[in-house]
Scaffold this active site. Sequence first.
Site, short mmCIF file in Angstrom:
data_model
loop_
_atom_site.label_atom_id
_atom_site.label_comp_id
_atom_site.label_asym_id
_atom_site.label_seq_id
_atom_site.Cartn_x
_atom_site.Cartn_y
_atom_site.Cartn_z
N ALA A 1 4.24 -0.71 5.04
CA ALA A 1 2.67 0.23 5.80
C ALA A 1 3.81 1.07 5.32
O ALA A 1 4.91 1.27 5.45
CB ALA A 1 2.89 -0.47 7.04
N VAL B 1 8.26 -2.53 6.88
CA VAL B 1 7.63 -0.62 7.03
C VAL B 1 8.23 -0.19 5.58
O VAL B 1 9.65 -0.87 4.87
CB VAL B 1 8.83 -0.29 8.01
CG1 VAL B 1 9.16 1.53 7.56
CG2 VAL B 1 8.33 -0.38 9.12
N LYS B 2 7.59 0.11 5.05
CA LYS B 2 8.07 0.67 3.10
C LYS B 2 8.92 2.14 3.50
O LYS B 2 7.85 2.98 4.17
CB LYS B 2 6.48 0.84 2.27
CG LYS B 2 6.97 0.66 1.18
CD LYS B 2 5.63 0.74 0.65
CE LYS B 2 5.82 0.96 -0.79
NZ LYS B 2 3.67 0.65 -1.51
N VAL B 3 10.10 2.52 2.91
CA VAL B 3 10.73 3.54 2.56
C VAL B 3 11.33 3.14 1.93
O VAL B 3 11.69 3.36 1.17
CB VAL B 3 12.11 3.37 4.45
CG1 VAL B 3 12.87 3.99 4.95
CG2 VAL B 3 12.13 2.59 5.54
N THR C 1 1.05 -1.29 0.17
CA THR C 1 0.00 -0.06 0.40
C THR C 1 1.14 1.07 -0.07
O THR C 1 2.10 1.06 -0.21
CB THR C 1 -0.79 -0.06 0.84
OG1 THR C 1 -0.18 0.35 3.02
CG2 THR C 1 -1.64 -1.11 1.26
#
Length: 216
Positions: free
Chosen positions: A60, A86-88, A27
């Site tokens: 996310a 965790v999307k960075v 997402t």
Amino acid sequence: MKFFIDTANLAQIKEANDLGILDGVTTNPSLMAKEGINGKDAIYKHYSDICEIVDGDVSAEVISTDFKGIVEEGKVLAAIHPNIIVKVPMIKDGVKAIKWFSSNGIKTNCTLVFSAGQAILAAKAGATYVSPFVGRIDDSGWDGMELISQMSHIYTLHGYKTEILAASIRSALHIIKAAEAGADVCTCPLDSILGLLKHPLTDIGLAKFLEDAKKL
């Protein structure tokens, strides 16, 4: 190759999951906004709802762009559910944060990757996934699948454990090409996944079988 669905729409996630082939979800803030999910509490609740549907990794995305902010936001996201990744973003402080996360047992997805050099940095920092945006690369006049092949070769050659997550997928053909190029994961809209089901000869063959069955 694993299949992720790229959406925040719960109905579409359920439909893909019911196929029995879904491995996870990706997402981003744009997808959340598209579903009318606004505000941190609502977004965090939505991530939790997604994790209850899918038994797999759920990316996310942080919205902070400084090291401290990314780390603090990432810790909150990771605490929502064990399946949260965790999307960075691929920026300087993002790479630093990925290294901090990987050193502290938090899985990450390095997003907005458009070059092999960026992919190397993400792998060196310990990213769990790296997301090259193949569709956007194609839009710029370059070959997105060539980047997947290049990354796959480099990662194999040097033993990097980071998984290549092909993103910005536009069609069923893109999925097939990503698989051929060596992507470990493909994230795409539901329509692209369902597109893999379609072939005119299948439709013709089924119609003939059903027609003949009526004669029995």
